[in-house]
Write an enzyme that holds these catalytic residues in place. Structure first.
Site, PDB file in Angstrom:
ATOM      1  N   ASN A   7       0.884  -1.171   0.000  1.00 28.05           N
ATOM      2  CA  ASN A   7       0.000   0.000   0.000  1.00 28.05           C
ATOM      3  C   ASN A   7       0.922   1.221   0.000  1.00 28.05           C
ATOM      4  O   ASN A   7       1.448   1.612   1.040  1.00 28.05           O
ATOM      5  CB  ASN A   7      -0.877  -0.052   1.252  1.00 28.05           C
ATOM      6  N   ARG A  91      -2.573  -2.039  -3.435  1.00 24.09           N
ATOM      7  CA  ARG A  91      -3.774  -1.247  -3.228  1.00 24.09           C
ATOM      8  C   ARG A  91      -3.671  -0.056  -4.174  1.00 24.09           C
ATOM      9  O   ARG A  91      -2.673   0.666  -4.153  1.00 24.09           O
ATOM     10  CB  ARG A  91      -3.837  -0.749  -1.793  1.00 24.09           C
ATOM     11  N   HIS A 180     -13.068   2.946  -0.146  1.00 26.08           N
ATOM     12  CA  HIS A 180     -13.122   1.895   0.887  1.00 26.08           C
ATOM     13  C   HIS A 180     -13.833   0.635   0.374  1.00 26.08           C
ATOM     14  O   HIS A 180     -14.328  -0.163   1.161  1.00 26.08           O
ATOM     15  CB  HIS A 180     -13.908   2.359   2.139  1.00 26.08           C
ATOM     16  N   ARG A 241     -11.959  15.551   7.900  1.00 25.81           N
ATOM     17  CA  ARG A 241     -12.716  15.951   6.700  1.00 25.81           C
ATOM     18  C   ARG A 241     -14.160  16.289   7.063  1.00 25.81           C
ATOM     19  O   ARG A 241     -14.749  15.640   7.929  1.00 25.81           O
ATOM     20  CB  ARG A 241     -12.727  14.815   5.669  1.00 25.81           C
ATOM     21  N   GLU A 382      -8.375  -5.397   4.724  1.00 26.32           N
ATOM     22  CA  GLU A 382      -8.242  -5.056   3.306  1.00 26.32           C
ATOM     23  C   GLU A 382      -7.024  -5.736   2.680  1.00 26.32           C
ATOM     24  O   GLU A 382      -7.056  -6.128   1.515  1.00 26.32           O
ATOM     25  CB  GLU A 382      -8.136  -3.535   3.161  1.00 26.32           C
TER      26      GLU A 382
END
Ligand code: ADP
Length: 405
Positions: A7, A91, A180, A241, A382
């Site tokens: 990743n 990823r 996601h 955010r 993941e």
């Protein structure tokens, strides 16, 4: 099969090395502060052995060389030869509209990733750098890309189009993509397994609540809507955010405060959300401590966070015409019983009944036996999904090649 999962971020690379038959990570680690003289490689092996190395790591290729070095090392390694790595799974954040599943990274796919840079200017370039570095360091090894967006690619136009002139969608690919996806796919499938039901028969809402937060409405195995949009800013309140806003207020603030485009981006992505409202922290653990101490702004932040999730549960139950399961995952979803409790409070009318004891005890199924909707708490993984997708792609490739011979 042995798969190295990478990743690659702008200044860090997270990695895990999987045995996909056993579904275990033989080693994992992270290289941080890439580009600096004091970069840090933290590596741990499945037997608990771990090591930290500090040194100059100027780019992603050098970082990957370091990772391979430690994986091969006598004292801390897990392989004797690079050839023991069968494949590499990456990823990749943005697959645009092209990829509805994970793919083998061919030159054609790499061209599409280059084209998508504009859609994910912060994320896709380091992903691409990592892939190119591996091609040089481990030539000939199959590499696969697993996209954050691909699970949501089949959303219907009514869910992905914005209410702006259609020409802008055509011209700039401005639409809702969602992110996601790997996590939403994984936890929704695990939920179906845990409930002993067919995935394709279920209406599931998944809430991935970490530093970034998003929810997905998964009907009959397909993501039909999700809260993140063109970028990962839309939807829920997150650590830093803002989530959903009246778009006009951005222009208003820019005018009032004299902000440039990049300052406005920073305001919405880095200084909003939990940190912006509370003024205390972007970290839910610290927010909850502040709430317990009676901190007013932290309480606003906590309440807004939960309220938005609750609203989307209602919206997605309506969008799917019912609800069978609600799944919590991510650092907050997995660990904060308080968030799960607040979200599920007074939701009996929708058939959601939380069992307080099961919720506090972090059980897998945390709804009451009589609850019409099953509520689950499922740790996401993941990296494992990336490893398994990669192994599947490589296996079918090998079978194809064997058939040709
Ligand atoms: P990322 O999105 O970076 O992968 P994580 O999924 O690890 O992040 O989630 C990080 C968030 O999880 C942080 O807000 C952290 O405070 C929260 N978290 C972790 N443990 C707990 C806990 N026990 N209670 C509440 N929040 C927690």
């Amino acid at each position: 099969m042995k798969v190295l999962v990478l990743n690659c971020g702008s200044s860090s690379i997270k990695y895990q090395f999987f045995d996909t038959e056993e579904q275990v990570a033989l080693a994992k680690g992270v290289v941080e502060r890439i580009g600096m003289s004091s970069a840090i490689l933290s590596h741990s092996r499945h037997d608990g052995d771990n090591i930290k190395i500090v040194g100059e790591i100027l780019d992603h290729a050098i970082a990957i060389e370091y990772v391979l070095g430690v994986m091969l090392s006598k004292n801390h390694g897990v392989i004797d030869d690079k050839d023991e790595i069968d494949a590499i799974g990456h990823r990749v954040v943005h697959g645009g509209e092209t990829f509805s599943g994970s793919v083998l990274l061919t030159p054609e796919v790499m061209n599409v990733l280059q084209e998508n840079i504009e859609l994910a200017p912060l994320h896709n370039p380091p992903n691409i750098k990592g892939i190119q570095a591996v091609s040089r360091i481990l030539p000939g090894k199959p590499q696969c890309g697993v996209f954050d967006t691909s699970f949501h690619v089949k959303m219907p136009p009514k869910a992905y189009l914005y209410g702006i002139p259609f020409e802008l969608y055509k011209k700039y690919k401005i639409r809702r993509y969602g992110f996601h996806g790997t996590s939403h796919r994984f936890v929704s499938k695990v939920a179906a397994e845990k409930l002993g039901k067919k995935y394709e028969d279920l209406k599931i809402i998944t809430a991935h609540l970490g530093n970034g937060c998003s929810m997905a409405a998964i009907k009959n195995g397909l993501s039909i809507d999700t809260t993140m949009g063109f970028t990962p800013l839309e939807g829920l309140l997150m650590g830093t955010r803002s989530g959903d806003l009246d778009p006009m207020l951005i222009l208003y603030i820019m005018g009032k405060e004299g902000l440039s485009l990049s300052e406005a981006q920073t305001l919405l992505n880095k200084h909003s959300g939990l940190i912006g409202i509370s003024g205390e922290s972007s970290d839910m653990r610290e927010i909850q401590i502040a709430v317990r101490e009676g901190h007013k702004r932290a309480t606003y932040a906590f309440d807004i966070f939960n309220y938005k999730i609750k609203k989307y549960v209602g919206a997605y139950a309506a969008a799917m015409g019912g609800l069978d399961a609600l799944v919590f995952t991510g650092g907050i979803g997995e660990n904060s019983f308080e968030v799960r409790e607040e979200v599920c409070k007074d939701m009996g009318f929708l058939g959601i009944e939380l069992d307080d004891k099961r919720n506090i005890n972090k059980e897998e199924i945390i709804s009451t036996d009589s609850s019409k909707v099953s509520v689950l708490r499922i740790p996401t993984n993941e990296e494992l999904v990336i490893a398994l997708d990669t192994a599947d792609i490589v296996k079918s490739l090998q079978e194809e090649q064997a058939a040709i011979k």
